[in-house]
Scaffold this motif. Structure first.
Motif, PDB file in Angstrom:
ATOM      1  N   LYS A   1     -72.376  15.036  43.777  1.00 22.74           N
ATOM      2  CA  LYS A   1     -71.872  13.944  42.933  1.00 22.74           C
ATOM      3  C   LYS A   1     -72.013  14.201  41.427  1.00 22.74           C
ATOM      4  O   LYS A   1     -71.077  13.974  40.658  1.00 22.74           O
ATOM      5  CB  LYS A   1     -72.540  12.636  43.337  1.00 22.74           C
ATOM      6  CG  LYS A   1     -72.164  12.231  44.760  1.00 22.74           C
ATOM      7  CD  LYS A   1     -72.606  10.838  45.118  1.00 22.74           C
ATOM      8  CE  LYS A   1     -72.545  10.589  46.615  1.00 22.74           C
ATOM      9  NZ  LYS A   1     -71.221  10.743  47.212  1.00 22.74           N
TER      10      LYS A   1
ATOM     11  N   PRO B   1     -54.371   0.528  41.329  1.00 22.98           N
ATOM     12  CA  PRO B   1     -52.937   0.717  41.565  1.00 22.98           C
ATOM     13  C   PRO B   1     -52.658   1.055  43.029  1.00 22.98           C
ATOM     14  O   PRO B   1     -53.536   1.543  43.730  1.00 22.98           O
ATOM     15  CB  PRO B   1     -52.588   1.913  40.685  1.00 22.98           C
ATOM     16  CG  PRO B   1     -53.841   2.432  40.122  1.00 22.98           C
ATOM     17  CD  PRO B   1     -54.973   1.586  40.525  1.00 22.98           C
TER      18      PRO B   1
ATOM     19  N   ASN C   1     -70.912   1.275  46.096  1.00 18.35           N
ATOM     20  CA  ASN C   1     -69.678   0.694  46.643  1.00 18.35           C
ATOM     21  C   ASN C   1     -70.067  -0.562  47.422  1.00 18.35           C
ATOM     22  O   ASN C   1     -71.271  -0.861  47.553  1.00 18.35           O
ATOM     23  CB  ASN C   1     -68.884   1.722  47.475  1.00 18.35           C
ATOM     24  CG  ASN C   1     -69.633   2.185  48.712  1.00 18.35           C
ATOM     25  OD1 ASN C   1     -70.391   1.425  49.318  1.00 18.35           O
ATOM     26  ND2 ASN C   1     -69.436   3.439  49.090  1.00 18.35           N
TER      27      ASN C   1
HETATM   28  N1  LIG Z   1     -57.126   3.260  48.424  1.00 17.79           N
HETATM   29  C1  LIG Z   1     -57.330   3.362  47.112  1.00 17.79           C
HETATM   30  N2  LIG Z   1     -56.371   2.989  46.249  1.00 17.79           N
HETATM   31  C2  LIG Z   1     -56.553   3.066  44.914  1.00 17.79           C
HETATM   32  N3  LIG Z   1     -57.705   3.492  44.357  1.00 17.79           N
HETATM   33  C3  LIG Z   1     -58.711   3.877  45.166  1.00 17.79           C
HETATM   34  C4  LIG Z   1     -58.586   3.833  46.579  1.00 17.79           C
HETATM   35  N4  LIG Z   1     -59.752   4.278  47.124  1.00 17.79           N
HETATM   36  C5  LIG Z   1     -60.572   4.578  46.073  1.00 17.79           C
HETATM   37  N5  LIG Z   1     -59.950   4.336  44.897  1.00 17.79           N
HETATM   38  C6  LIG Z   1     -60.497   4.502  43.533  1.00 17.79           C
HETATM   39  O1  LIG Z   1     -61.741   5.176  43.568  1.00 17.79           O
HETATM   40  C7  LIG Z   1     -62.800   4.309  43.118  1.00 17.79           C
HETATM   41  C8  LIG Z   1     -64.045   4.564  43.932  1.00 17.79           C
HETATM   42  O2  LIG Z   1     -63.747   4.349  45.301  1.00 17.79           O
HETATM   43  P1  LIG Z   1     -64.797   3.893  46.394  1.00 17.79           P
HETATM   44  O3  LIG Z   1     -65.053   2.441  46.291  1.00 17.79           O
HETATM   45  O4  LIG Z   1     -64.268   4.404  47.698  1.00 17.79           O
HETATM   46  O5  LIG Z   1     -66.125   4.621  45.905  1.00 17.79           O
HETATM   47  P2  LIG Z   1     -67.123   5.549  46.679  1.00 17.79           P
HETATM   48  O6  LIG Z   1     -67.338   5.043  48.060  1.00 17.79           O
HETATM   49  O7  LIG Z   1     -68.298   5.732  45.799  1.00 17.79           O
HETATM   50  O8  LIG Z   1     -66.270   6.883  46.678  1.00 17.79           O
HETATM   51  P3  LIG Z   1     -66.602   8.335  47.243  1.00 17.79           P
HETATM   52  O9  LIG Z   1     -67.958   8.271  47.909  1.00 17.79           O
HETATM   53  O10 LIG Z   1     -65.466   8.601  48.204  1.00 17.79           O
HETATM   54  O11 LIG Z   1     -66.562   9.221  46.045  1.00 17.79           O
HETATM   55  C9  LIG Z   1     -62.219   2.892  43.262  1.00 17.79           C
HETATM   56  O12 LIG Z   1     -62.839   1.988  42.373  1.00 17.79           O
HETATM   57  C10 LIG Z   1     -60.757   3.141  42.912  1.00 17.79           C
HETATM   58  O13 LIG Z   1     -60.610   3.252  41.513  1.00 17.79           O
END
Ligand SMILES: Nc1ncnc2c1ncn2[C@@H]1O[C@H](COP(=O)(O)OP(=O)(O)OP(=O)(O)O)[C@@H](O)[C@H]1O
Ligand SMILES: O=P(O)(O)OC[C@@]1(O)O[C@H](CO)[C@@H](O)[C@@H]1O
Length: 304
Positions: A38, A237, A181
């Motif tokens: 990360k 988006p 998240n």
């Molecule tokens: N389906 C989607 N459509 C648009 N944007 C997305 C989508 N999925 C993720 N994102 C973008 O990525 C950001 C982070 O996503 P997520 O909430 O899945 O975080 P995460 O679980 O920490 O991610 P990861 O562990 O996969 O890096 C969201 O705030 C958004 O900006």
């Protein structure tokens, strides 16, 4: 300077197969490898957005050498500490859905850990420390709390992006930003979070307990910023998700890239969300052009 710490970096091995059936031989239709973990993703996206950082953490063996060389090619400054065993390989299997198999990673001995502590002692007021990713099993599970306190003593601001209950013990030390998240936020309080109101309620609890800024990312359902004085919901988006690995890290990088230039939290949040989505819509980590294109599509709604 922004320092990113990845305690357990990885070579991300991304493989695509048409289908996956347990016990069968599969041949890939596409494959790629990237330096991962990360904090390293945060450094790589910062570079693409034109912001310098220094990546540190523990690397070892041929996989560690690959990470160091890749970052050198991208002209990212590094200060990695070398350990005996190989850096892990994390498998990201893409079929109709994404499946991840993350390795355990090398043992981090006391001498190596002390080198990281020494690096943090060199930090200065105005520096930013990003602590991101899982904690190797050879280190104490409260290691982030320890590093956060050290950085606080140096006057640095600290960003933490990790999962697990250890995050709850961190917030009392006033991290500048945490980015769970919505699943991770729920796990902290033993609840399931399915709607914005519940995410706001528990995001506010983290602020009450000491976090200065909390961003709750909710994948395709938007993201929430909670601070002592404001709650803001950002839309994301619509687009085809090609690779969500590193989307959360990209959000953190986009936020920091903007914040160090403008010191404007709302603007940093909007750019952070655009950066997360730009990575989700790309095969690899996003480019600045992709972020700039998506930014106007992020709607910000003040919730109080
Ligand atoms: N389906 C989607 N459509 C648009 N944007 C997305 C989508 N999925 C993720 N994102 C973008 O990525 C950001 C982070 O996503 P997520 O909430 O899945 O975080 P995460 O679980 O920490 O991610 P990861 O562990 O996969 O890096 C969201 O705030 C958004 O900006
Ligand atoms: O096992 P951890 O440290 O929790 O996560 C590691 C990891 O899945 O996170 C990054 C995406 O966020 C990838 O580059 C990497 O493979």
């Amino acid at each position: 300077m922004i320092y990113t710490v990845t305690l357990n970096p990885s070579v991300d091995y991304i493989v695509q197969t048409e289908h996956f059936t347990e016990g069968e031989l599969h041949r890939t239709t596409n494959e790629a490898k990237f330096p991962g973990g990360k904090g390293i993703n945060v450094s790589r996206v910062l570079k693409r957005l034109g912001v310098e950082s220094k990546a540190t953490g523990f690397i070892g063996g041929f996989t560690g050498a690959y990470i160091k060389d890749s970052l050198k090619q991208e002209q990212i400054q590094t200060a990695f500490i070398e350990v005996q065993e190989d850096t892990r390989i994390n498998i990201k299997l893409k079929t109709a859905v994404e499946t991840e198999i993350n390795g355990q990673g090398p043992t981090v001995d006391d001498v190596s850990f002390q080198k990281l502590v020494d690096q943090i002692h060199q930090m200065k007021n105005d520096d930013i420390l990003v602590l991101a990713g899982s904690i190797p099993s050879s280190l104490p599970q409260d290691v982030y709390q320890h590093l956060l306190q050290l950085a606080n003593e140096q006057g640095a601001s600290v960003v933490v992006d990790t999962s697990g209950k250890a995050l709850l013990n961190l917030v009392q030390h006033r991290p500048f930003l945490i980015k769970p998240n919505h699943h991770e936020l729920g796990e902290l309080f033993d609840v399931d979070i399915h709607d914005v109101d519940t995410a706001v309620f528990y995001g506010k609890k983290l602020v009450e307990q000491g976090a200065q800024h909390v961003i709750v990312s909710m994948a395709g359902d938007g993201a929430l910023l909670v601070t002592e004085s404001a709650v803001c919901l950002a839309t994301v988006p619509k687009g085809e998700v090609k690779n969500s690995v590193g989307a959360g890290d990209s959000l953190v990088a986009g936020f920091l890239a903007s914040y160090v230039q403008s010191r404007d939290i709302a603007e940093a949040f909007q750019i952070g969300v655009a950066t997360g989505s730009a990575t989700a819509f790309s095969l690899e980590l996003c480019t600045k052009e992709e972020v700039d294109m998506l930014r106007p599509q992020i709607m910000m709604n003040n919730l109080g």
